[in-house]
Design an enzyme around this catalytic site. Structure first.
Site, mmCIF file in Angstrom:
data_model
loop_
_atom_site.group_PDB
_atom_site.id
_atom_site.type_symbol
_atom_site.label_atom_id
_atom_site.label_comp_id
_atom_site.label_asym_id
_atom_site.label_seq_id
_atom_site.Cartn_x
_atom_site.Cartn_y
_atom_site.Cartn_z
ATOM 1 N N SER A 1 0.835 -1.215 0.000
ATOM 2 C CA SER A 1 0.000 0.000 0.000
ATOM 3 C C SER A 1 0.865 1.258 0.000
ATOM 4 C CB SER A 1 -0.925 0.005 1.223
ATOM 5 O OG SER A 1 -0.180 -0.163 2.415
ATOM 6 N N ASN B 1 -2.133 -2.498 13.237
ATOM 7 C CA ASN B 1 -3.590 -2.312 13.161
ATOM 8 C C ASN B 1 -4.046 -1.048 13.887
ATOM 9 O OD1 ASN B 1 -3.455 -4.677 11.804
ATOM 10 N ND2 ASN B 1 -4.362 -5.958 13.409
ATOM 11 N N HIS C 1 -39.892 23.769 -10.359
ATOM 12 C CA HIS C 1 -39.915 22.976 -11.608
ATOM 13 C C HIS C 1 -39.134 23.679 -12.721
ATOM 14 C CE1 HIS C 1 -43.419 20.959 -9.675
ATOM 15 N NE2 HIS C 1 -43.716 22.192 -9.331
ATOM 16 N N SER D 1 -13.289 27.868 -26.646
ATOM 17 C CA SER D 1 -13.397 26.726 -27.544
ATOM 18 C C SER D 1 -12.332 26.865 -28.625
ATOM 19 C CB SER D 1 -14.788 26.703 -28.182
ATOM 20 O OG SER D 1 -14.754 25.984 -29.404
ATOM 21 N N LYS E 1 -17.083 31.393 -27.984
ATOM 22 C CA LYS E 1 -17.466 30.641 -26.797
ATOM 23 C C LYS E 1 -16.678 31.020 -25.548
ATOM 24 C CE LYS E 1 -19.559 27.278 -26.414
ATOM 25 N NZ LYS E 1 -20.302 26.053 -26.633
ATOM 26 N N ASN F 1 -16.835 29.063 -21.981
ATOM 27 C CA ASN F 1 -17.499 27.924 -21.360
ATOM 28 C C ASN F 1 -17.317 27.882 -19.835
ATOM 29 O OD1 ASN F 1 -18.382 26.924 -23.853
ATOM 30 N ND2 ASN F 1 -16.451 25.848 -24.210
ATOM 31 N N GLU G 1 -18.973 23.035 -14.563
ATOM 32 C CA GLU G 1 -19.333 21.693 -15.042
ATOM 33 C C GLU G 1 -18.536 20.613 -14.317
ATOM 34 O OE1 GLU G 1 -18.751 23.394 -19.200
ATOM 35 O OE2 GLU G 1 -20.021 21.675 -19.594
ATOM 36 N N TYR H 1 -9.575 -6.514 12.736
ATOM 37 C CA TYR H 1 -8.973 -6.020 11.497
ATOM 38 C C TYR H 1 -8.971 -7.085 10.412
ATOM 39 C CZ TYR H 1 -5.524 -4.273 8.172
ATOM 40 O OH TYR H 1 -4.895 -3.854 7.031
ATOM 41 N N LYS I 1 -8.138 3.731 1.993
ATOM 42 C CA LYS I 1 -7.434 5.004 1.860
ATOM 43 C C LYS I 1 -7.561 5.680 0.505
ATOM 44 C CE LYS I 1 -4.303 3.054 5.014
ATOM 45 N NZ LYS I 1 -5.150 1.888 4.788
HETATM 46 N N1 ARG Z 1 -1.196 -1.317 5.271
HETATM 47 C C1 ARG Z 1 -2.143 -1.818 6.203
HETATM 48 C C2 ARG Z 1 -3.475 -1.076 6.030
HETATM 49 O O1 ARG Z 1 -3.501 -0.098 5.365
HETATM 50 C C3 ARG Z 1 -1.648 -1.629 7.595
HETATM 51 C C4 ARG Z 1 -2.161 -2.593 8.587
HETATM 52 C C5 ARG Z 1 -1.637 -3.963 8.308
HETATM 53 N N2 ARG Z 1 -1.944 -4.862 9.361
HETATM 54 C C6 ARG Z 1 -1.800 -6.131 9.207
HETATM 55 N N3 ARG Z 1 -2.093 -6.889 10.199
HETATM 56 N N4 ARG Z 1 -1.371 -6.668 8.086
HETATM 57 O O2 ARG Z 1 -4.495 -1.461 6.528
#
Ligand code: ARG
Length: 463
Positions: free
Chosen positions: A28, A115, A161, A282, A288, A290, A295, A322, A330
Site C-alpha cells: 500500500s 492495526n 420545476h 473553444s 465561446k 465555457n 461543469e 482487522y 485510503k
Molecule cells: N497497510 C495496512 C493497512 O492499510 C496496515 C495494517 C496492516 N496490518 C496487518 N495486520 N497486516 O491497513
C-alpha cells in the site's frame, strides 16, 4: 532467522519471499505514503509514552525521537526511498529508522501493532481533511455572503420545476446556499467531534500486557480520549465513512449550485457573467466562453459519492476485528478529499469573481406572470374573496394576458374588471416585482430586509 528474501519485519516464520503478484496486491506504500507525517507523529507520541511509563529507556526513546525527525525530513525533502517490499508507510518508516539509529528502533513497536497504528494515522489524516473542508466551506460562505449583501434587493425570478414561480431577490438566492453550506460545516464538525478518540494502544486487537498509558498518547495527538474498546478501535472506519458521507452531501450542494451557474451563464439566461479566470474558450468557436469549472464541480459528486459507496461496500460484512480489506479504505478517501477541496476552492473563486447581471435578472423577474400569486393574495386581502376563488380569477387573467402576448401589469383596469367587477386600480401596486419581493417579510422570506437580517446573522456565526 528465515530466508533472506523474506520480509524483514515479519519474515521469521517464512522460508520464501512473496511472489511478485503477492507483493503487488499487498503493498500500500504507493498511496499510504501520504500519511507519513501522521505515522511519524503517532510513533513519536508512542515512544514518548513508552519512556514515561518506563517500558523504554530514556536514551532509546531519545534516539527514536531524533531518528524519526530525520526520517520525516528525508520524506519531506523527497530524499526517502520508498520500498514496496516493505509494504506500507509503517514498515518503511520503521525500517529506515533502524538504518539510522540501529537497535533501539526495534523497541518502538512494543505495545502496539500496525492495526492500531494505521487506524490512528488514518484518523489523524481524515481529521486534517475535515479541518480543511471546514476552512474551504467558510471561505465559500463568505463569498456568497458578499454576493448576497451587494444584491440584497436585486429582483430575479424564483423557480419551481424550473418554471418561473414568484420573484425573489438575488441575495435571498445566494443565502439559500449559505444555509446548505452552513449545514455542511455542521456535519463535518459533528463528525470531527465523534471521531476524536485515539485507537493507539489497542494493539493488534486485544490491547497489550505492557503498562502503556493510552490517555497520554491520546492527549499528545490531540484526541479527546482513547477509544474505549480495542476490538472496535482497530476495526472502526466510521470516521472515514462519515467524512465521505458529509463530503457527498456537500458535493451534492456544490453540484446543484454549479448547475445553476451553467444555466445562468448561458446566452439564453445571462443572469451571471463568470470571470475569464474561471472560464475556458473553444478551439473552434471563437465566441465561446465555457463554464468548465462549474461543469467539473457538477461532476465531482460522482467520484465522491462513488468513494462513499465503495468504502461502505468494503466494510459491510467484515468480521471483527482487522481484515486486510480495510487497506482499501485510503485511496477512496484520498481521492474524495482531493476533489472536494478542489471543488470548494474553484466554487469559492467563481462566486467571488462572478458578476450578477442586475438588468437581466430584473427583466426576467417580471416575465412569466411571476406576480400572479400577489394578484391572488390582493383579491383575498382587499376584496375578501376566498383564496380558491381568487386563484381561479387570477388564472383567467393570466390566460387573457397569455392570449395577448403581454404580462399581467400590461392588462387594463377594464380587462381586470371584465373578469371580476370589484377589482380597483389599487391592484396594480402589487403587480410590480419590487413590491412583490418587498411584501414577503415573513421570517426567512425574500424581502430585502429579511435577506439583510440573515446576512447579519451569518456574519456573527462566522466570527
Ligand atoms: N497497510 C495496512 C493497512 O492499510 C496496515 C495494517 C496492516 N496490518 C496487518 N495486520 N497486516 O491497513
Amino acid at each position: 532467522m528465515g530466508n533472506d528474501s523474506a520480509n524483514q519485519m515479519w519474515g521469521g516464520r517464512f522460508s520464501a519471499g512473496p511472489d511478485a503478484i503477492m507483493e503487488a496486491i499487498n503493498a500500500s506504500i504507493s498511496f499510504d505514503k501520504r500519511m507519513a507525517a501522521q505515522d511519524i507523529a503517532g510513533s513519536r507520541a508512542h515512544a514518548a509514552m513508552l519512556a514515561s511509563t518506563g517500558i523504554l529507556s530514556d536514551s532509546d526513546a531519545e534516539a527514536i525521537r531524533k531518528g524519526l525527525l530525520t526520517v520525516l525530513s528525508e520524506i519531506e525533502e523527497g530524499r526517502f526511498e520508498f520500498s514496496a517490499a516493505l509494504e506500507d508507510i509503517h514498515m518503511n518508516v520503521e525500517a529506515r529508522l533502524k538504518e539510522i539509529i540501529g537497535a533501539p528502533a526495534g523497541r518502538l513497536h512494543t505495545g502496539r501493532s500496525r492495526n492500531d497504528q494505521v487506524a490512528t494515522d488514518f484518523k489523524l489524516w481524515v481529521r486534517d481533511q475535515i479541518d480543511a473542508a471546514i476552512d474551504g466551506l467558510r471561505a465559500l460562505v463568505a463569498a456568497l455572503i458578499a454576493q448576497a449583501e451587494a444584491g440584497a434587493d436585486w429582483v430575479m425570478p424564483g423557480f419551481t420545476h424550473l418554471q418561473t414561480a414568484q420573484p425573489v431577490t438575488w441575495g435571498h438566492h445566494m443565502m439559500a446556499y449559505v444555509e446548505m453550506f452552513g449545514r455542511d460545516i455542521g456535519r463535518f464538525s459533528d463528525a470531527r467531534a465523534r471521531m476524536n478518540e485515539c485507537p493507539l494502544g489497542a494493539a493488534a486487537l486485544a490491547g497489550t500486557s505492557f503498562p502503556i498509558d493510552r490517555h497520554m498518547t491520546a492527549q499528545a495527538l490531540g484526541f479527546d480520549r482513547p477509544a474505549a474498546n480495542s476490538l472496535d478501535a482497530v476495526s472502526d472506519r466510521d470516521f472515514a465513512l462519515e467524512f465521505l458521507a458529509a463530503a457527498s452531501i456537500c458535493a451534492m450542494h456544490l453540484s446543484r449550485f454549479a448547475e445553476e451557474l451553467v444555466i445562468w451563464s448561458s446566452a439564453q439566461f445571462r443572469f451571471v457573467t463568470l470571470s475569464d479566470r474561471f472560464s475556458t474558450g473553444s478551439s473552434i468557436m471563437p465566441q465561446k466562453k465555457n463554464p468548465d469549472a462549474a461543469e467539473l464541480i457538477r461532476a465531482k459528486i460522482g467520484r465522491i459519492f462513488g468513494a462513499n459507496v465503495a468504502l461502505m461496500t468494503v466494510m459491510k460484512g467484515l468480521p471483527l476485528a482487522y481484515s486486510k480489506d480495510m487497506q482499501e479504505d485510503k485511496e477512496q478517501v484520498f481521492d474524495a478529499a482531493d476533489n472536494l477541496m478542489l471543488a470548494l476552492a474553484a466554487m469559492e473563486g467563481m462566486v467571488r469573481d462572478m458578476t450578477a447581471n442586475r438588468a437581466s435578472l430584473a427583466a426576467a423577474a417580471g416575465s412569466g406572470f411571476s406576480t400572479a400569486t400577489d394578484l391572488a393574495d390582493w383579491l383575498v386581502r382587499v376584496l375578501g374573496i376566498p383564496f380558491r376563488d381568487a386563484h381561479h380569477v387570477t388564472g383567467q387573467l393570466v390566460a387573457m394576458a397569455e392570449g395577448r402576448g403581454c404580462d399581467l401589469p400590461d392588462l387594463t383596469l377594464d380587462d381586470m374588471q371584465s373578469v371580476h367587477s370589484n377589482i380597483t386600480a389599487d391592484v396594480f401596486t402589487v403587480l410590480g416585482v419590487e413590491n412583490s419581493v418587498a411584501s414577503r417579510t415573513s421570517y426567512g422570506g425574500t424581502a430585502p430586509e429579511q435577506v439583510r437580517a440573515q446576512v447579519a446573522r451569518w456574519k456573527e456565526v462566522l466570527k
